[in-house]
Design a protein around this motif. Structure first.
Motif, PDB file in Angstrom:
ATOM      1  N   VAL A  87       2.571   2.066   2.027  1.00  0.00           N
ATOM      2  CA  VAL A  87       3.942   1.764   1.591  1.00  0.00           C
ATOM      3  C   VAL A  87       4.927   2.522   2.461  1.00  0.00           C
ATOM      4  O   VAL A  87       4.594   3.535   3.079  1.00  0.00           O
ATOM      5  CB  VAL A  87       4.177   2.128   0.114  1.00  0.00           C
ATOM      6  N   ILE A 102       5.386  -2.960   1.068  1.00  0.00           N
ATOM      7  CA  ILE A 102       3.987  -2.752   0.683  1.00  0.00           C
ATOM      8  C   ILE A 102       3.146  -3.599   1.625  1.00  0.00           C
ATOM      9  O   ILE A 102       3.361  -4.812   1.759  1.00  0.00           O
ATOM     10  CB  ILE A 102       3.729  -3.180  -0.768  1.00  0.00           C
ATOM     11  N   VAL A 128       1.665   5.471  -2.935  1.00  0.00           N
ATOM     12  CA  VAL A 128       0.825   4.370  -3.375  1.00  0.00           C
ATOM     13  C   VAL A 128      -0.496   4.931  -3.893  1.00  0.00           C
ATOM     14  O   VAL A 128      -0.997   5.939  -3.387  1.00  0.00           O
ATOM     15  CB  VAL A 128       0.570   3.357  -2.227  1.00  0.00           C
ATOM     16  N   ALA A 138       2.777   1.571  -6.850  1.00  0.00           N
ATOM     17  CA  ALA A 138       3.673   2.144  -5.856  1.00  0.00           C
ATOM     18  C   ALA A 138       4.918   2.681  -6.554  1.00  0.00           C
ATOM     19  O   ALA A 138       5.372   2.119  -7.556  1.00  0.00           O
ATOM     20  CB  ALA A 138       4.073   1.097  -4.816  1.00  0.00           C
TER      21      ALA A 138
END
Length: 398
Positions: A87, A102, A128, A138
């Motif tokens: 992320v 992501i 994450v 996340a």
């Protein structure tokens, strides 16, 4: 053994000192590597060439997250060498266009995974955690002023609404196991903890606050044990999960110290990493938990910034960071409780700095993400970076 992650705010002690350069945007950049630069030792590092323990960086052509302008990757978590999550953000310097990202590695390429059904959108995503292929979490910032919490899989992510969150709360790290999730950060100048025992729509969320300070990293170990780390403004801070609640843990007194990340191998073994700010410089800080108390370990570097830590569950840990003495190379430390090994990537070129913000280890693969900062022409540009390390035969197969 559960992988957690992190975190990457400027530690309070560093923020108060005004040492912000290179720490605010958590960006990432293209990977460079080479077959060499492994050094080990408990004091000054010395060369090492072990037939099975020898890790090298992958050569030129390493895939990246293929993110856009001023992109960065802040954290990484892997379930296998064909199932890795990262992320970060794009347009890191633009408050209005900044967008959380992501992305997923399937063993051959990276691909962005969408966040669905949210009109406001995610800003910088900092951490994450992957409990299973169908349960990935996340956390970061939301453009609506609230912390951003999302859950999903390769099919996409959805923002999770938590009524207990409010404007001004900050989340920097998340950890997850099957049916359990814990996120940490700060609220009103105090450490802040958010947790749930379920992952479905009816999940009950609990919040808690602790002493003054902030938490940046969190790890879960077993069914009811875990660690969260950060700093109080003048020293390192750790909270332990035991018996269903979080309590402050005793740490060595280290003025100017802070902790960024923690990896929990078991109830009896954990490693926390960070730094000590003194006289305008940061020296590495590594604390080792032996089941009874935290002891300070001594990495070979006098001056280095440490950002992330992971392990293999068998007593070996990898620490990602930045070496100001060789700023254009990716930098990892491998630690087995006794010996230290330096791992380096290929030089990225003049006027560039490489920071590896987070690291994960799956199978024979060690993957670190971060950023490359290009300062050419007096303008700072960020590019997402992925570095892979492992035995030569394992890297040659990919």
């Amino acid at each position: 053994m559960i992988r957690r992650r992190i975190r990457r705010a400027v530690p309070l002690c560093v923020l108060s000192a005004g040492l912000l350069a290179g720490l605010l945007p958590c960006a990432t950049s293209v990977a460079h590597a080479q077959t060499g630069h492994a050094q080990t030792g408990t004091g000054p590092a010395r060369p090492e060439r072990g037939p099975s323990g020898d890790e090298v960086a992958q050569g030129p052509g390493l895939p990246t997250g293929h993110l856009r302008t001023d992109a960065s990757l802040s954290d990484v978590a892997g379930l296998s060498d064909k199932d890795v999550w990262a992320v970060g953000q794009q347009e890191a310097w633009d408050f209005w266009r900044n967008r959380g990202v992501i992305t997923h590695w399937d063993g051959s390429s990276w691909g962005e995974v969408p966040i669905r059904g949210d009109a406001t959108g995610a800003g910088h995503l900092r951490s994450v955690a992957a409990a299973s292929p169908g349960e990935v979490w996340a956390v970061g910032d939301g453009h609506d002023g609230l912390p951003y919490l999302a859950k999903g899989s390769i099919d996409g992510f959805d923002r999770v609404s938590v009524p207990r969150l409010r404007t001004g709360d900050w989340l920097g790290g998340i950890a997850a196991s099957s049916g359990r999730v814990a996120a940490v950060g700060s609220r009103d100048g105090q450490v802040f903890l958010l947790s749930s025992g379920g992952a479905g729509k009816g999940a009950v969320w609990k919040t808690g606050q602790g002493p003054g300070g902030a938490l940046y990293g969190v790890a879960l170990a077993g069914k009811s044990d875990g660690w969260a780390v950060g700093d109080s403004g003048d020293g390192p801070l750790a909270m332990r999960l035991a018996g269903g609640g979080w309590k402050r843990a005793d740490l060595p007194r280290i003025k100017g110290g802070f902790l960024r990340d923690v990896y929990a191998e078991s109830r009896k073994r954990a490693v926390a990493i960070g730094g000590v700010y003194r006289d305008g410089k940061i020296s590495p800080l590594v604390l080792d938990w032996d089941g009874r108390r935290w002891k300070r370990a001594k990495p070979p570097e006098r001056h280095a910034e440490l950002y992330g830590v992971t392990g293999d569950g068998e007593g070996v840990f990898w620490i990602s960071g930045y070496d100001p003495a060789r700023p254009a190379e990716g930098f990892l430390l491998r630690y087995d409780g006794d010996r230290w090994t330096r791992l380096r990537g290929q030089t990225s070129g003049a006027d560039r700095k490489v920071r590896l913000q987070a690291v994960t280890h799956v199978g024979e693969l060690t993957m670190a993400v971060g950023h490359m900062l290009d300062g050419k022409d007096g303008k700072e540009r960020y590019t997402d970076l992925v570095e892979r390390f492992g035995p030569p035969h394992a890297l040659a197969a990919r």
